[in-house]
Design a protein around this motif. Sequence first.
Motif, PDB file in Angstrom:
ATOM      1  N   ASP A 431       0.825  -1.212   0.000  1.00 19.30           N
ATOM      2  CA  ASP A 431       0.000   0.000   0.000  1.00 19.30           C
ATOM      3  C   ASP A 431       0.857   1.258   0.000  1.00 19.30           C
ATOM      4  O   ASP A 431       0.601   2.201  -0.749  1.00 19.30           O
ATOM      5  N   GLN A 432       1.869   1.268   0.875  1.00 13.63           N
ATOM      6  CA  GLN A 432       2.729   2.456   0.973  1.00 13.63           C
ATOM      7  C   GLN A 432       3.473   2.694  -0.331  1.00 13.63           C
ATOM      8  O   GLN A 432       3.576   3.820  -0.815  1.00 13.63           O
ATOM      9  N   PHE A 434       2.683   1.633  -3.371  1.00 12.69           N
ATOM     10  CA  PHE A 434       1.781   2.027  -4.457  1.00 12.69           C
ATOM     11  C   PHE A 434       1.367   3.493  -4.307  1.00 12.69           C
ATOM     12  O   PHE A 434       1.271   4.226  -5.289  1.00 12.69           O
ATOM     13  N   TYR A 435       1.163   3.902  -3.075  1.00 15.35           N
ATOM     14  CA  TYR A 435       0.768   5.292  -2.824  1.00 15.35           C
ATOM     15  C   TYR A 435       1.840   6.255  -3.361  1.00 15.35           C
ATOM     16  O   TYR A 435       1.532   7.222  -4.044  1.00 15.35           O
ATOM     17  N   CYS A 436       3.090   5.963  -3.066  1.00 15.17           N
ATOM     18  CA  CYS A 436       4.195   6.811  -3.546  1.00 15.17           C
ATOM     19  C   CYS A 436       4.301   6.756  -5.067  1.00 15.17           C
ATOM     20  O   CYS A 436       4.471   7.780  -5.727  1.00 15.17           O
ATOM     21  N   LEU A 437       4.231   5.551  -5.616  1.00  9.81           N
ATOM     22  CA  LEU A 437       4.335   5.388  -7.063  1.00  9.81           C
ATOM     23  C   LEU A 437       3.245   6.185  -7.754  1.00  9.81           C
ATOM     24  O   LEU A 437       3.476   6.861  -8.753  1.00  9.81           O
ATOM     25  N   GLN A 438       2.031   6.106  -7.200  1.00  5.96           N
ATOM     26  CA  GLN A 438       0.909   6.789  -7.840  1.00  5.96           C
ATOM     27  C   GLN A 438       1.123   8.296  -7.864  1.00  5.96           C
ATOM     28  O   GLN A 438       0.536   9.007  -8.653  1.00  5.96           O
ATOM     29  N   ARG A 439       2.000   8.787  -7.001  1.00  4.86           N
ATOM     30  CA  ARG A 439       2.285  10.227  -7.029  1.00  4.86           C
ATOM     31  C   ARG A 439       3.408  10.551  -8.012  1.00  4.86           C
ATOM     32  O   ARG A 439       3.890  11.680  -8.067  1.00  4.86           O
TER      33      ARG A 439
ATOM     34  N   ARG B  53      -1.927  -0.743 -10.491  1.00  3.16           N
ATOM     35  CA  ARG B  53      -1.492  -1.433  -9.273  1.00  3.16           C
ATOM     36  C   ARG B  53      -1.232  -2.916  -9.528  1.00  3.16           C
ATOM     37  O   ARG B  53      -1.925  -3.546 -10.320  1.00  3.16           O
ATOM     38  N   ASP B  76       4.094   4.618 -11.581  1.00  2.00           N
ATOM     39  CA  ASP B  76       4.717   5.942 -11.516  1.00  2.00           C
ATOM     40  C   ASP B  76       4.799   6.576 -12.904  1.00  2.00           C
ATOM     41  O   ASP B  76       4.664   7.788 -13.047  1.00  2.00           O
ATOM     42  N   PHE B  87      -7.109   8.551  -3.259  1.00  5.43           N
ATOM     43  CA  PHE B  87      -7.402   7.253  -2.652  1.00  5.43           C
ATOM     44  C   PHE B  87      -8.633   7.284  -1.749  1.00  5.43           C
ATOM     45  O   PHE B  87      -8.885   8.271  -1.064  1.00  5.43           O
ATOM     46  N   VAL B  91      -2.881   6.394   2.469  1.00  8.09           N
ATOM     47  CA  VAL B  91      -1.956   5.538   3.215  1.00  8.09           C
ATOM     48  C   VAL B  91      -1.023   6.363   4.100  1.00  8.09           C
ATOM     49  O   VAL B  91      -0.494   7.391   3.671  1.00  8.09           O
ATOM     50  N   LEU B  93       2.423   7.260   5.939  1.00  8.25           N
ATOM     51  CA  LEU B  93       3.854   7.033   5.722  1.00  8.25           C
ATOM     52  C   LEU B  93       4.604   7.552   6.954  1.00  8.25           C
ATOM     53  O   LEU B  93       5.044   8.699   6.983  1.00  8.25           O
TER      54      LEU B  93
END
Lengths: 483, 251
Positions: A431-432, A434-439, B53, B76, B87, B91, B93
């Motif tokens: 999850d973490q 993917f969250y970064c990648l999506q940004r 994903r 990315d 989302f 999430v 961090l």
Amino acid sequence: MAATTQTIEQVEQATGKYKYGFVTEIESDKAPKGLNEDTIRFISAKKDEPEWMLEWRLKAYARWLTMTSPDWAKLDIPPIDYQDSYYYAAPKQAEKLASLDEVDPELLATYEKLGIPLNEQKRLANVAVDAVFDSVSVATTFREELSKVGVIFCPISEAIRDYPELVKKYMGSVIPVGDNYFAALNSAVFTDGSFVYIPKGVRCPMELSTYFRINEQNTGQFERTLIIAEDESYVSYLEGCTAPQRDENQLHAAVVELVAMQDAEIKYSTVQNWYPGDENGKGGIYNFVTKRGVCRGARSKISWTQVETGSAITWKYPSCVLQGEESVGEFYSVALTNNYQQADTGTKMIHIGAGSRSTIISKGISAGKSQNCYRGLVQMQPTAENARNFTQCDSLLVGDRCGAHTVPYIVSRNPSAKIEHEATTSRISEDQLFYCLQRGIEEEAAVSLIVNGFCKEVMKELPMEFAVEAQKLIGISLEGSVG
Amino acid sequence: MTALLEIRDLHASVGDTPILKGINLTLNAGEVHAIMGPNGSGKSTMSYVLAGRNGYEITGGDVLINGESVLELSPDERARAGMFLAFQYPVELPGVGGMSFLRAAVNARRVEAGEEEVDQLAFVKMVRAKAGELDINDDMLKRAVNVGFSGGEKKRYEILQMALLEPTISILDETDSGLDVDALKIVSDGVNMLRAPERTMLVITHYQRLLNHIVPDHVHILAGGKIRKSGGKELALQVEETGYAGIDDAA
């Protein structure tokens, strides 16, 4: 021409992630290969040492011969042939240096490349540097400025000649020659290192730093550092280390002793970046180090901060003996292992003084096929009335082929003492990431970001000048750990 | 005119279970589309599949950004091509400073576009200006990403990121879930500010109420992994009245 340069850079980028892996071509003066009494006499003579020092070394050597290599750590250490190594290597240069102008330009260039400029004009602002190259100190900056306030900062080989009383009094007082196998070895063959003395009531006006560089092949580095902080004094000291990329393993067995008197404070930070070996586990430094500080006076404080990213094998437990009443010991550690690296590292907090306090924050990161072990002892002696300890050990796993281990030892002989231990083990979650990648952040940068976040509590303890460098180092050391 | 986002007969599975069973959708510049559907209809899967994903297998069809297939691109790369996903559950961090995270994201895009990285000072100014409009204070910006944020704060933080990254394609996954009326208004206002002729948005929601604030140009009903019905904004009102059961006549 430009195209050629570019190709070389590309090849370097593709093959060598370790950017300090170069070798300096310089002629050196070496002891004959192997370890025996003659080697020790050779080193002692080279250093122009007094007789008492040679005797101390020989005694340590005799002791070492009776000892065996420790095998209790969670490390797989291949047998080491102590006769197949050089114990002294020094770049050839004029015997005595009046100023930096006489330092071999090759050496100056080497340190420049390592990001440690020694030139007068380019010196790091407000950081005095002692540069140790293989077995000798090649330059120490800002010495005059420091001596104005009474601070002594010099190579230990010089201190043995110039301040014999201080050295005799304190060397081996924290870590006796027979403390352990590697400390005994170091005591016999140590070559150089730094000596720091802060007089009573003085707050050292700048950061002190030693930069260790192993250059020669088949050479071990055995440095020894001694820091003494008199009553009500303060010093912040940092060591950094790198070595060329070589296929064979090299031994680094250092000893660091700290002494803090009443109301004194020593802050000791390490950014350890010895060559870790390649992605197949070939080569790399064996980093077997004994570091210990004693808080001798009331309300004295010793703080260890370490960022360990290098070395093929690390065996290291910077410790505090909290003798003074209400003395304080701290240990902040980030240990990162990747590929086939192994680390067994932690601390010992020995509480003797009433009201003494200690804090241990350890962050272990394992990636690749590495093994990372925290090993720590908290001991409350019967005299440690109302002493307190807080320990937090967090492990982070990157990938599914590495290991994280936590081995805490707790001994309490005083019922009023309080000990707290917290530990977590986690993975970088999908999850973490993917969250970064999506940004839009690339995967390796994302992992570096998350890992640096995980280490934040430790990183903020580093002196400002080095925190940024350490952050980048974490990112570099993780390269190739994902995907 | 090339569509900003085109979804062609998209099929996707998780393990052996097909979730998306042939989705067709075209989002042109300037349009806001809403996807409504009951729980388990494949709404969240759709947003994850679009964003690339791991863990979803594309078994058929294609996804195109500006006419080019992006199925081979990593998440990315898709993000840097202009896709943003707000989302449903942002999430946490731990330890990662909000400012450095936001700056890394903005700079990743800049580097891709061949622009200079934004320096720290200019960036702080930029963030503060946008944060003010979303009722995000400095204290929130100083904290680690999403750590200790309330549900409403997390959603506002998503919209802040959207405002900073200026995506051409925004997918909002149940942005209304867990928001009270006031928070819903702040978030919706933030989204509406980002509506522009050169952008498109895909608003995924279970309830009609969000669409009172973010008024869509087109509404699609997703059920059983397929678009069952498409229409204008009035379709959302119809769902509100009859429920999803009454809509399922296009199947």
